[in-house]
Design a protein around this motif. Structure first.
Motif, short mmCIF file in Angstrom:
data_model
loop_
_atom_site.label_atom_id
_atom_site.label_comp_id
_atom_site.label_asym_id
_atom_site.label_seq_id
_atom_site.Cartn_x
_atom_site.Cartn_y
_atom_site.Cartn_z
N ASP A 33 6.13 1.56 -1.22
CA ASP A 33 5.53 2.34 -0.56
C ASP A 33 5.93 1.95 1.12
O ASP A 33 6.46 1.06 1.26
CB ASP A 33 3.92 2.64 -0.72
CG ASP A 33 3.30 1.11 -0.81
OD1 ASP A 33 4.09 0.16 -0.46
OD2 ASP A 33 2.15 1.50 -1.23
N SER A 34 5.31 2.58 2.02
CA SER A 34 5.40 2.49 3.51
C SER A 34 4.99 0.97 3.71
O SER A 34 5.44 0.44 4.79
CB SER A 34 4.99 3.21 4.21
OG SER A 34 3.47 3.31 4.22
N SER A 35 4.07 0.43 2.91
CA SER A 35 3.45 -0.99 3.37
C SER A 35 4.49 -1.97 2.84
O SER A 35 4.20 -3.17 3.65
CB SER A 35 2.21 -1.27 2.62
OG SER A 35 2.21 -1.25 1.20
N ASN A 36 5.05 -1.81 1.90
CA ASN A 36 6.24 -3.07 1.47
C ASN A 36 7.61 -2.54 1.64
O ASN A 36 8.50 -3.35 0.94
CB ASN A 36 5.77 -3.52 0.18
CG ASN A 36 5.86 -2.30 -0.96
OD1 ASN A 36 6.29 -1.36 -0.50
ND2 ASN A 36 5.47 -2.79 -2.06
N GLU A 37 7.93 -1.77 2.10
CA GLU A 37 9.25 -1.10 2.11
C GLU A 37 10.11 -1.98 3.23
O GLU A 37 11.37 -2.37 2.64
CB GLU A 37 9.37 0.49 2.85
CG GLU A 37 10.57 1.02 2.91
CD GLU A 37 10.88 2.10 3.54
OE1 GLU A 37 11.76 2.80 4.15
OE2 GLU A 37 9.87 2.95 3.75
N GLU A 38 9.74 -2.52 4.42
CA GLU A 38 10.53 -3.53 5.16
C GLU A 38 10.60 -4.66 4.38
O GLU A 38 11.72 -5.17 4.39
CB GLU A 38 9.87 -3.43 6.29
CG GLU A 38 10.79 -4.23 7.44
CD GLU A 38 11.95 -3.22 7.92
OE1 GLU A 38 13.00 -3.79 8.13
OE2 GLU A 38 11.80 -2.16 7.82
N THR A 40 10.95 -5.66 1.14
CA THR A 40 11.65 -5.26 0.12
C THR A 40 13.12 -5.08 0.38
O THR A 40 14.07 -5.52 -0.26
CB THR A 40 11.31 -4.11 -0.84
OG1 THR A 40 11.10 -2.99 -0.04
CG2 THR A 40 9.93 -4.52 -1.53
#
Length: 122
Positions: A33-38, A40
């Motif tokens: 999701d947007s919280s862990n996208e960067e 990953t």
């Protein structure tokens, strides 16, 4: 080392694909999701960097190991190179230097008796 090169090349392709999917279409990967996208995305490309390092190391090892195997094959055939020790060149145990013969220009008659003097042919 061939296995490492093939494995790391496959890893480069896979992590590049996963990193691109995370970057372009994170909706299709479950759990991102947007919280862990960067995070990953950085992890995928970081793993790709490690695979690139492993691939490069494997290819260099294969190249230099092949050169060494060629030299060992030459040595096994009896063609040794002089070894350098203490600033001077020394011959290996398998190489022998023979002195040049000093023969006169006239051919000699070899009769087979080792006690006889050699007589020039007339």
């Amino acid at each position: 080392s061939n296995f490492c090169a093939i494995y790391s090349f496959t890893g480069i392709l896979f992590t590049a694909y996963v990193g691109t999917m995370i970057k372009k279409q994170p909706l299709f990967i479950k759990g991102i999701d947007s919280s862990n996208e960067e995070l990953t995305k950085e992890s995928a490309f970081g793993a790709m960097g490690m695979f690139i390092f492993l691939f490069t190391s494997s290819v260099l090892y294969i190249f230099f190991h092949k050169q060494r195997d060629d030299e060992h094959a030459i040595m096994a055939q009896g063609y040794m190179r002089p070894q350098h020790q203490g600033g001077r060149s020394r011959m290996s145990d398998y190489q022998v230097e023979l002195p040049h013969s000093t023969s006169s220009s006239s051919p000699r008659n070899y009769s087979g008796d080792s006690d006889e003097e050699f007589q020039p042919l007339t």
